[in-house]
Write an enzyme that holds these catalytic residues in place. Structure first.
Site, PDB file in Angstrom:
ATOM      1  N   GLU A 103      11.200  57.105  85.535  1.00  0.00           N
ATOM      2  CA  GLU A 103      10.872  56.521  86.848  1.00  0.00           C
ATOM      3  C   GLU A 103      10.360  57.589  87.824  1.00  0.00           C
ATOM      4  O   GLU A 103       9.423  57.325  88.575  1.00  0.00           O
ATOM      5  CB  GLU A 103      12.106  55.815  87.423  1.00  0.00           C
ATOM      6  CG  GLU A 103      11.820  55.138  88.741  1.00  0.00           C
ATOM      7  CD  GLU A 103      13.019  54.400  89.308  1.00  0.00           C
ATOM      8  OE1 GLU A 103      13.562  53.526  88.615  1.00  0.00           O
ATOM      9  OE2 GLU A 103      13.398  54.701  90.449  1.00  0.00           O
ATOM     10  N   ARG A 140       8.365  48.986  90.203  1.00  0.00           N
ATOM     11  CA  ARG A 140       8.436  50.440  90.365  1.00  0.00           C
ATOM     12  C   ARG A 140       7.070  51.095  90.253  1.00  0.00           C
ATOM     13  O   ARG A 140       6.918  52.171  89.661  1.00  0.00           O
ATOM     14  CB  ARG A 140       9.399  51.094  89.352  1.00  0.00           C
ATOM     15  CG  ARG A 140      10.894  50.803  89.484  1.00  0.00           C
ATOM     16  CD  ARG A 140      11.473  51.179  90.834  1.00  0.00           C
ATOM     17  NE  ARG A 140      11.235  50.120  91.780  1.00  0.00           N
ATOM     18  CZ  ARG A 140      11.949  48.975  91.842  1.00  0.00           C
ATOM     19  NH1 ARG A 140      12.948  48.789  91.051  1.00  0.00           N
ATOM     20  NH2 ARG A 140      11.678  48.066  92.730  1.00  0.00           N
ATOM     21  N   SER A 151      17.805  56.308  89.286  1.00  0.00           N
ATOM     22  CA  SER A 151      17.574  55.916  87.887  1.00  0.00           C
ATOM     23  C   SER A 151      16.516  56.832  87.281  1.00  0.00           C
ATOM     24  O   SER A 151      15.434  56.984  87.844  1.00  0.00           O
ATOM     25  CB  SER A 151      17.068  54.480  87.817  1.00  0.00           C
ATOM     26  OG  SER A 151      18.019  53.618  88.402  1.00  0.00           O
TER      27      SER A 151
END
Ligand SMILES: Cc1cc2nc3c(=O)[nH]c(=O)nc-3n(C[C@H](O)[C@H](O)[C@H](O)COP(=O)(O)OP(=O)(O)OC[C@H]3O[C@@H](n4cnc5c(N)ncnc54)[C@H](O)[C@@H]3O)c2cc1C
Length: 362
Positions: A354, A176, A253
């Site tokens: 995130e 990520r 998320s």
């Protein structure tokens, strides 16, 4: 919901303040000082050069599906990327390289690859947003990530004032993350994906997906079958945008899965005690990735937790913080802080967001 395919590009002079809530999947965010929609790479570069000349901060926005924008908005120019174009730039007996303009809706591109018999991004079906944003956090799901198929990224470098072509090694892809995330130095103009000519998916790596397909991990299935299964799994978790489903009014998320070294992982197991052992993914390097959803749930923040009138955890997925309508970014961040601090108090593990936080912090 904002859908990058829904709007025709309108370019020209920047317009006056505009609420950014309409351009984010959370439906949150205050006004920008100025706002400009760009329809191709040249306009993107020009708009950023002009903003630099005026010493104005710039926010690049595309699908708005991975940003949390402050209630105060953004004190500069928002450049909304709506460039289009998908074309084959190289091919050989086994592979085809496709160049995708930054503003091209990601899931339209995935659908195109499946129709064209190109394998490599099928498990990334249903992810909202633009193709140009996929390198930013090395978008991933169901055992695939874009770092596996990206062969080059064309970007405008705001420091050197040049358009550059970065090979994957220069992109710094990580879980990520990449060199592009949390840095406004480079603006992605297009992305090259090198895909395999194959009617079959890449080997299915993700156990949940393999189960849904009725195959063993490592097996391959027809591309369309992989896409259908991924879309169904995602929809069941509120992970495909649906204007009628408030569980999808999120950034996906909200927290990444924490990556712990061996000592921190042992300490976590000690503190978990009767809560059991969290789902985890050990890496050959010795670190262990741990399920953030498990930590959040076992710390007492279960599905639906929060205020159904403002912001709450999705009723379908523990990792998604959702705006139920009538909430603010401040409400969302307060909920995120409560969860982060609660998980830390219970397990001694710090969760990190995130999405990119714009003009606000956790
Ligand atoms: C329901 C839902 C499910 C999701 N599922 C997943 C998932 O499974 N896996 C996953 O990885 N992500 C997932 N996401 C997150 C998100 O969809 C991806 O990160 C997506 O790539 C963001 O694209 P975007 O165009 O919406 O970016 P935006 O939200 O518009 O921007 C995100 C960041 O990228 C920057 N940016 C955007 N375009 C450019 C560009 N051309 N050049 C430079 N910087 C740029 C922005 O400035 C910002 O910092 C999900 C989100 C939602 C809402």
């Amino acid at each position: 919901m904002p859908d990058v395919s829904a709007e025709a590009p309108t370019t020209g002079e920047p317009t006056s303040p505009r609420s950014l809530a309409a351009y984010t999947t959370l439906r949150l965010g205050g006004p920008s000082r100025r706002f400009l929609t760009v329809g191709d790479a040249a306009e993107t570069v020009q708009s950023i050069r002009e903003a630099a000349f005026d010493d104005q901060p710039v926010l690049i926005l595309a699908g708005g599906s991975n940003v949390v924008v402050a209630d105060a908005g953004f004190p500069g120019l928002v450049v909304l990327v709506r460039s289009r174009g998908v074309r084959v730039v190289a091919e050989d007996a086994e592979t085809v390289t496709v160049r995708v303009a930054a503003g091209e809706p990601w899931d339209d591109f995935v659908a195109y690859t499946i129709d064209a018999g190109l394998s490599g991004v099928e498990c990334l079906s249903g992810i909202p947003g633009s193709s140009g944003a996929t390198p930013i956090q090395n978008v991933g799901a169901y055992g695939q990530e874009v770092a596996e198929t990206i062969s080059a990224v064309e970007a405008y470098d705001r420091v050197t004032d040049e358009v550059v072509r970065l090979a994957p090694a220069g992109c710094g892809f990580a879980y990520r993350g990449s060199v592009f995330k949390h840095s406004d130095r480079r603006v992605v103009l297009s992305v090259d994906f090198r895909l395999a000519r194959s009617p079959l998916s890449a080997p299915v790596r993700y156990a949940e997906l393999a189960r849904a397909l009725g195959v063993a991990t490592g097996d391959r299935v027809p591309l369309a079958q992989a896409r259908t299964a991924v879309l169904a799994l995602r929809a069941g978790k509120g992970m495909v945008l649906d204007p009628d489903d408030p569980d999808t009014r999120s950034v996906g998320s909200f927290f990444t899965n924490p990556v712990l070294d061996a000592a921190a992982y042992e300490a976590l197991l000690g503190r978990a005690g009767a809560a059991g052992e969290p789902p985890s993914w050990p890496d050959p390097s010795g670190v262990v990735k741990v399920s953030a959803a498990w930590l959040i749930d076992r710390a007492g923040f279960t599905k639906g937790y929060g205020d159904p009138g403002t912001v709450a955890i999705s009723s379908k997925h523990t990792l998604a913080l959702t705006h139920r309508g009538g909430g603010t970014t401040a409400d969302l961040l307060a909920l995120a802080r409560e969860i982060r601090d609660g998980v830390h108090a219970r397990f001694g593990v710090t969760l990190h967001p995130e999405p990119v936080l714009v003009n606000c912090e956790l």
